[in-house]
Every structure is written in C-alpha cells, then in structure tokens.
Design a protein around this motif. Structure first.
Motif, PDB file in Angstrom:
ATOM      1  N   LEU A  19       0.853  -1.189   0.000  1.00 31.62           N
ATOM      2  CA  LEU A  19       0.000   0.000   0.000  1.00 31.62           C
ATOM      3  C   LEU A  19       0.888   1.237   0.000  1.00 31.62           C
ATOM      4  CD1 LEU A  19      -2.332  -1.091   2.920  1.00 31.62           C
ATOM      5  CD2 LEU A  19      -3.135  -0.729   0.606  1.00 31.62           C
ATOM      6  N   HIS A  20       1.112   1.812  -1.123  1.00 31.07           N
ATOM      7  CA  HIS A  20       1.993   2.983  -1.158  1.00 31.07           C
ATOM      8  C   HIS A  20       1.229   4.253  -0.827  1.00 31.07           C
ATOM      9  CE1 HIS A  20       5.234   0.844  -3.781  1.00 31.07           C
ATOM     10  NE2 HIS A  20       5.042   0.278  -2.594  1.00 31.07           N
ATOM     11  N   THR A  21       0.290   4.135   0.088  1.00 31.07           N
ATOM     12  CA  THR A  21      -0.606   5.247   0.367  1.00 31.07           C
ATOM     13  C   THR A  21      -0.392   5.847   1.744  1.00 31.07           C
ATOM     14  OG1 THR A  21      -2.199   3.595   1.111  1.00 31.07           O
ATOM     15  CG2 THR A  21      -2.441   4.400  -1.142  1.00 31.07           C
ATOM     16  N   HIS A  22       0.691   5.444   2.423  1.00 27.09           N
ATOM     17  CA  HIS A  22       0.920   5.883   3.793  1.00 27.09           C
ATOM     18  C   HIS A  22      -0.304   5.538   4.638  1.00 27.09           C
ATOM     19  CE1 HIS A  22       3.430   8.316   1.148  1.00 27.09           C
ATOM     20  NE2 HIS A  22       4.321   8.282   2.105  1.00 27.09           N
ATOM     21  N   PRO A  23      -0.614   4.259   4.709  1.00 30.29           N
ATOM     22  CA  PRO A  23      -1.855   3.862   5.391  1.00 30.29           C
ATOM     23  C   PRO A  23      -1.808   4.072   6.898  1.00 30.29           C
ATOM     24  CG  PRO A  23      -0.544   1.927   4.880  1.00 30.29           C
ATOM     25  CD  PRO A  23       0.147   3.096   4.241  1.00 30.29           C
ATOM     26  N   GLY A  83      -7.964  18.342  -0.467  1.00 35.15           N
ATOM     27  CA  GLY A  83      -9.276  17.942  -0.952  1.00 35.15           C
ATOM     28  C   GLY A  83      -9.652  16.560  -0.453  1.00 35.15           C
ATOM     29  N   CYS A  84      -8.869  15.549  -0.855  1.00 35.66           N
ATOM     30  CA  CYS A  84      -9.235  14.167  -0.535  1.00 35.66           C
ATOM     31  C   CYS A  84      -8.406  13.585   0.606  1.00 35.66           C
ATOM     32  CB  CYS A  84      -9.117  13.296  -1.782  1.00 35.66           C
ATOM     33  SG  CYS A  84      -7.451  13.220  -2.452  1.00 35.66           S
ATOM     34  N   GLY A  85      -7.388  14.296   1.032  1.00 29.63           N
ATOM     35  CA  GLY A  85      -6.605  13.834   2.184  1.00 29.63           C
ATOM     36  C   GLY A  85      -5.541  12.809   1.862  1.00 29.63           C
ATOM     37  N   CYS A  86      -5.358  12.484   0.575  1.00 33.93           N
ATOM     38  CA  CYS A  86      -4.348  11.481   0.248  1.00 33.93           C
ATOM     39  C   CYS A  86      -2.947  12.079   0.405  1.00 33.93           C
ATOM     40  CB  CYS A  86      -4.555  10.920  -1.152  1.00 33.93           C
ATOM     41  SG  CYS A  86      -4.435  12.141  -2.428  1.00 33.93           S
ATOM     42  N   VAL A  87      -2.000  11.197   0.634  1.00 32.30           N
ATOM     43  CA  VAL A  87      -0.627  11.619   0.904  1.00 32.30           C
ATOM     44  C   VAL A  87       0.290  11.052  -0.169  1.00 32.30           C
ATOM     45  CG1 VAL A  87       1.286  11.470   2.546  1.00 32.30           C
ATOM     46  CG2 VAL A  87      -1.049  11.763   3.381  1.00 32.30           C
ATOM     47  N   TYR A  88       1.084  11.918  -0.780  1.00 29.40           N
ATOM     48  CA  TYR A  88       2.028  11.500  -1.802  1.00 29.40           C
ATOM     49  C   TYR A  88       3.445  11.745  -1.318  1.00 29.40           C
ATOM     50  CZ  TYR A  88      -1.885  11.888  -5.096  1.00 29.40           C
ATOM     51  OH  TYR A  88      -3.072  11.767  -5.741  1.00 29.40           O
ATOM     52  N   ASP A  89       4.365  10.971  -1.884  1.00 28.75           N
ATOM     53  CA  ASP A  89       5.779  11.238  -1.652  1.00 28.75           C
ATOM     54  C   ASP A  89       6.236  12.283  -2.650  1.00 28.75           C
ATOM     55  OD1 ASP A  89       6.142   9.360   0.341  1.00 28.75           O
ATOM     56  OD2 ASP A  89       6.505   7.752  -1.088  1.00 28.75           O
ATOM     57  N   CYS A 120      -4.377  17.660  -5.220  1.00 23.35           N
ATOM     58  CA  CYS A 120      -3.880  16.662  -6.175  1.00 23.35           C
ATOM     59  C   CYS A 120      -4.581  16.887  -7.521  1.00 23.35           C
ATOM     60  CB  CYS A 120      -4.132  15.259  -5.644  1.00 23.35           C
ATOM     61  SG  CYS A 120      -5.851  14.730  -5.709  1.00 23.35           S
ATOM     62  N   PRO A 121      -4.053  16.306  -8.630  1.00 21.44           N
ATOM     63  CA  PRO A 121      -4.670  16.535  -9.948  1.00 21.44           C
ATOM     64  C   PRO A 121      -6.164  16.224  -9.968  1.00 21.44           C
ATOM     65  CG  PRO A 121      -2.579  15.415 -10.185  1.00 21.44           C
ATOM     66  CD  PRO A 121      -2.851  15.474  -8.703  1.00 21.44           C
ATOM     67  N   LYS A 122      -6.563  15.150  -9.301  1.00 20.64           N
ATOM     68  CA  LYS A 122      -7.977  14.758  -9.268  1.00 20.64           C
ATOM     69  C   LYS A 122      -8.849  15.846  -8.645  1.00 20.64           C
ATOM     70  CE  LYS A 122      -8.100  10.694  -7.321  1.00 20.64           C
ATOM     71  NZ  LYS A 122      -8.527   9.541  -6.534  1.00 20.64           N
TER      72      LYS A 122
END
Ligand code: ZN
Ligand code: ZN
Length: 126
Positions: A19-23, A83-89, A120-122
């Motif tokens: 899970l490369h999503t920082h779960p 916006g969606c709270g996702c975390v990227y490297d 994020c782009p989305k």
C-alpha cells in the motif's frame, strides 16, 4: 508460536510495502482483513508499532488524526491533498529556505517532517 508471530509480522510489513498510500493502522487492518479474516486489530496495531521501532517501516505524523505508516525509509517529503486527504511522496534534492534551528540547546532533535499542502490533480478538476 514464534513462527506464527513472525509470519504475521511479515504479512503486516508486506501490506505496508504493498500500500503505497501511507496507510493508517486501520487501513492496514482493513487491507489484511479482506484476505485474512482471522487477523485481529490489536495484532495489527501492535506489530505496526514494533516494525516501526525495529526501523522496518516509518511512522509519519502528517495529519492530526491517525498515525500513518510508510514503507519508504529514506528521507523524503510528503504532499497532503487538502481535498481528498491522500498523501504523496515528493522528492526534492534540496530544500532552500528551510528554517534552521539556532537555539537547539538541550533539545535532542532526531529528525523533522516536511509536509507540502495543496490539491492533487484529481481534486483540481473538481
Ligand atoms: Zn485530492
Ligand atoms: Zn512517504
């Protein structure tokens, strides 16, 4: 018994690496629970903390809510979507203008976290 524990621990390590999503711990639990319904939430929490203490995964404090876990052990920075709270490297060779602590007397600093914020782009297309 020891064998079983080791297997479970590597299962949890594999989940974080998959899970490369920082779960968060709950997300790791949900992911594992889908294929292994016998796994307990307490085990996942305990083993995640143990793996972090052993240096096999990294704890990242990005949000004020749950602690998240990172498969990447190298120094890198994070981007959090507002916006969606996702975390990227995010990779950056050099961070210019980063404040340097000039009065660290008595403080044992072990690291720092840099979190960039934005959309994020989305979320930009919403
Ligand atoms: Zn987003
Ligand atoms: Zn990361």
């Amino acid at each position: 018994m020891i064998q079983r524990k080791t297997t479970q621990c590597s299962l949890i390590l594999n989940a974080v690496q998959a899970l490369h999503t920082h779960p968060s711990a709950d997300e790791v639990y949900a992911y594992l629970h889908a294929t292994k319904p016998t796994i307990s939430r307490a085990t996942v929490y305990r083993d995640l903390n143990r793996l972090a203490e052993e240096g096999k995964i990294k704890r990242v404090e990005i949000t004020s809510s749950a602690t998240r876990f990172d498969y990447r052990l190298d120094d890198h920075y994070h981007f959090k979507c507002l916006g969606c709270g996702c975390v990227y490297d995010v990779n950056q060779e050099e961070v210019k203008g980063l404040p340097i602590i000039s009065d660290a007397k008595g403080l044992a600093i072990t690291g720092f976290d840099v979190v960039f914020k934005g959309y994020c782009p989305k979320c930009q297309h919403k």
